[in-house]
Design an enzyme around this catalytic site. Structure first.
Site, short mmCIF file in Angstrom:
data_model
loop_
_atom_site.label_atom_id
_atom_site.label_comp_id
_atom_site.label_asym_id
_atom_site.label_seq_id
_atom_site.Cartn_x
_atom_site.Cartn_y
_atom_site.Cartn_z
N GLY A 119 8.80 -0.68 6.68
CA GLY A 119 10.17 -1.17 6.77
C GLY A 119 11.24 -0.12 6.85
O GLY A 119 12.42 -0.46 6.98
N LEU A 120 10.91 1.15 6.76
CA LEU A 120 11.91 2.21 6.78
C LEU A 120 11.74 3.13 7.98
O LEU A 120 12.32 4.20 8.03
CB LEU A 120 11.84 3.03 5.48
CG LEU A 120 12.04 2.24 4.19
CD1 LEU A 120 11.75 3.12 2.99
CD2 LEU A 120 13.44 1.66 4.11
N SER A 121 10.94 2.70 8.94
CA SER A 121 10.67 3.49 10.14
C SER A 121 9.99 4.81 9.81
O SER A 121 10.32 5.86 10.38
CB SER A 121 11.94 3.72 10.94
OG SER A 121 12.50 2.51 11.35
N SER A 122 9.03 4.76 8.91
CA SER A 122 8.28 5.97 8.56
C SER A 122 7.46 6.46 9.74
O SER A 122 7.29 7.67 9.91
CB SER A 122 7.37 5.70 7.36
OG SER A 122 6.52 4.59 7.61
N SER A 123 6.95 5.54 10.57
CA SER A 123 6.17 5.98 11.73
C SER A 123 7.02 6.78 12.69
O SER A 123 6.57 7.80 13.24
CB SER A 123 5.55 4.77 12.43
OG SER A 123 6.56 3.89 12.91
N ALA A 125 9.68 8.51 11.86
CA ALA A 125 9.99 9.78 11.19
C ALA A 125 8.83 10.76 11.33
O ALA A 125 9.03 11.96 11.58
CB ALA A 125 10.31 9.54 9.72
N ASP A 167 15.19 2.96 15.69
CA ASP A 167 14.57 3.81 14.68
C ASP A 167 14.76 5.28 15.00
O ASP A 167 15.26 6.07 14.17
CB ASP A 167 13.07 3.50 14.57
CG ASP A 167 12.80 2.07 14.17
OD1 ASP A 167 13.74 1.39 13.73
OD2 ASP A 167 11.65 1.63 14.29
#
Length: 392
Positions: A119-123, A125, A167
């Site tokens: 949910g935090l756009s870790s991918s 990042a 993102d």
């Protein structure tokens, strides 16, 4: 993290270690419309992904993660078939960067995320960190807009997500104490400064304890439903339309939607309704932030969250319960699902003076309903921050 790196790679002098960073992001308003070329908003968070690395002149990729088990190890001359684990992101970075330059040198390093996946756009990042590192060691010049495009291509073409550019854009372009307004139709953007009259606010991130991967949810199906809705509405009106692949709801005028929405099957009508109303909410949110009206911005966020449940039909029992608890918590201005909303996180704008009250209320209400999430559920209090950077 440097100690862990030195343990993994004891022969590397500390002064040779390079460091890139990408923040996580949240989208206050603009849920699920970037892939339809709608306008969106975003904040970068003061938490994110760090990547420590050194070049390998032999062209070997050798990676470890603090968040996932195992080692990713292969030569650039013999890249394995696409991994089904965390290693596929460096493969995606190689895939996309190879379009603009030759990758001769590999990288060995350690990647670390400071918050859970979901949910935090870790991918995004992670991809940005890998692309920046590989570009650095291979002397490939990449500006901000190229970096966004390359990460977008990697996630869409290699990872397999039908997403927009929110993102990547937010994690690259965002600045501390500014709201990013991005029009994904033409990639134009504005950074709107926080007015001096606006009170300080926390960005509270409530992790449900549920992890997810968008590839295995209904995310891509919903984006296709939006395209079908757009294609149908244009056809009903007798307007010209191109290929299905290139059709978006942004191409449909609100008057055309109002005239023909009754002809759409219910799922398509719901997706179109969410897009049209969320587009309006984005403009309202930008106006509220520009005026320093945190209460209005919060109300718009809650309306966005309600629409995501009712019309986008995202969420699951845990996420919906978490969202409802946030709506009732003291000191919370507004909130919604963060990301796709099928699992992962909810995010809230909140008064720092009531931080612990809000956290305690939400945590108690959520865990009473889902006691099995004890030990998995977590909360972070964040602030806005700058986008990606090379630290050393």
């Amino acid at each position: 993290m440097k100690h862990k790196f030195s343990t993994l790679f004891p022969d590397t002098p500390e002064q040779d270690i390079r460091h890139v960073y990408s923040p996580y992001r949240v989208c206050p308003v603009g849920a699920h419309i970037d892939h339809q070329h709608g306008p969106v908003t975003g904040f970068a968070l003061d938490h994110g992904v760090d990547f420590l690395y050194v070049p390998t002149e032999t062209g070997v990729i050798n990676l470890f993660s603090t968040d996932f088990e195992g080692q990713v190890l292969f030569p650039l001359t013999a890249i394995p078939p696409r991994y089904q684990h965390w290693g596929r992101y460096v493969q995606a970075a190689i895939y996309t960067l190879s379009k603009v330059g030759e990758i001769k040198y590999g990288v060995q390093g350690l990647i670390c995320g400071s918050m859970p996946v979901g949910g935090l756009s870790s991918s995004s990042a992670v991809l940005l960190c890998y692309i920046m590192a590989l570009a650095d060691i291979n002397d490939i010049t990449v500006d901000e807009h190229q970096l966004i495009e390359l990460a977008f291509i990697a996630e869409k073409e290699y990872i397999g997500l039908s997403l927009g550019k929110l993102d990547q854009s937010c994690e690259v372009l965002a600045r501390k104490d500014h709201l990013l307004y991005l029009d994904t139709l033409d990639d134009s953007y504005r950074l709107i400064p926080k007015p001096d009259t606006m009170p300080d606010f926390d960005i509270l991130v409530f992790f449900s304890g549920l992890t997810r991967t968008l590839v295995n949810t209904g995310y891509n199906t919903r984006t296709d439903e939006c395209k079908v809705a757009a294609y149908s509405l244009l056809a009903y009106e007798g307007l010209p339309y191109g290929s299905f692949t290139d059709t978006r709801l942004r191409h449909v005028d609100r008057a055309v939607y109002n005239k023909w929405k009754h002809r759409l099957p219910e799922p398509l009508a719901k997706r179109a309704t969410h897009f049209m109303t969320e587009h309006e909410r984005v403009e309202q949110a930008v106006e509220a932030f520009s005026k320093g009206d945190i209460n209005m911005l919060g109300a718009i966020m809650f309306a966005s969250g309600d629409s995501s449940i009712q019309f986008w039909e995202s969420g699951c029992p845990e996420m919906i319960a978490l969202f409802q608890s946030i709506k009732e918590a003291p000191g919370v201005y507004g909130g919604r699902f963060s990301g796709a909303g099928f699992k992962g996180c909810c995010v809230a704008l909140a008064n720092p003076d009531h931080r612990q009250e809000a956290i305690d209320y939400v945590s108690k209400a959520y865990l009473e309903q889902f006691p099995e999430m004890e030990g998995k559920y977590e909360v972070w209090a964040c602030k806005t921050a700058d986008g990606v950077k090379r630290i050393s």
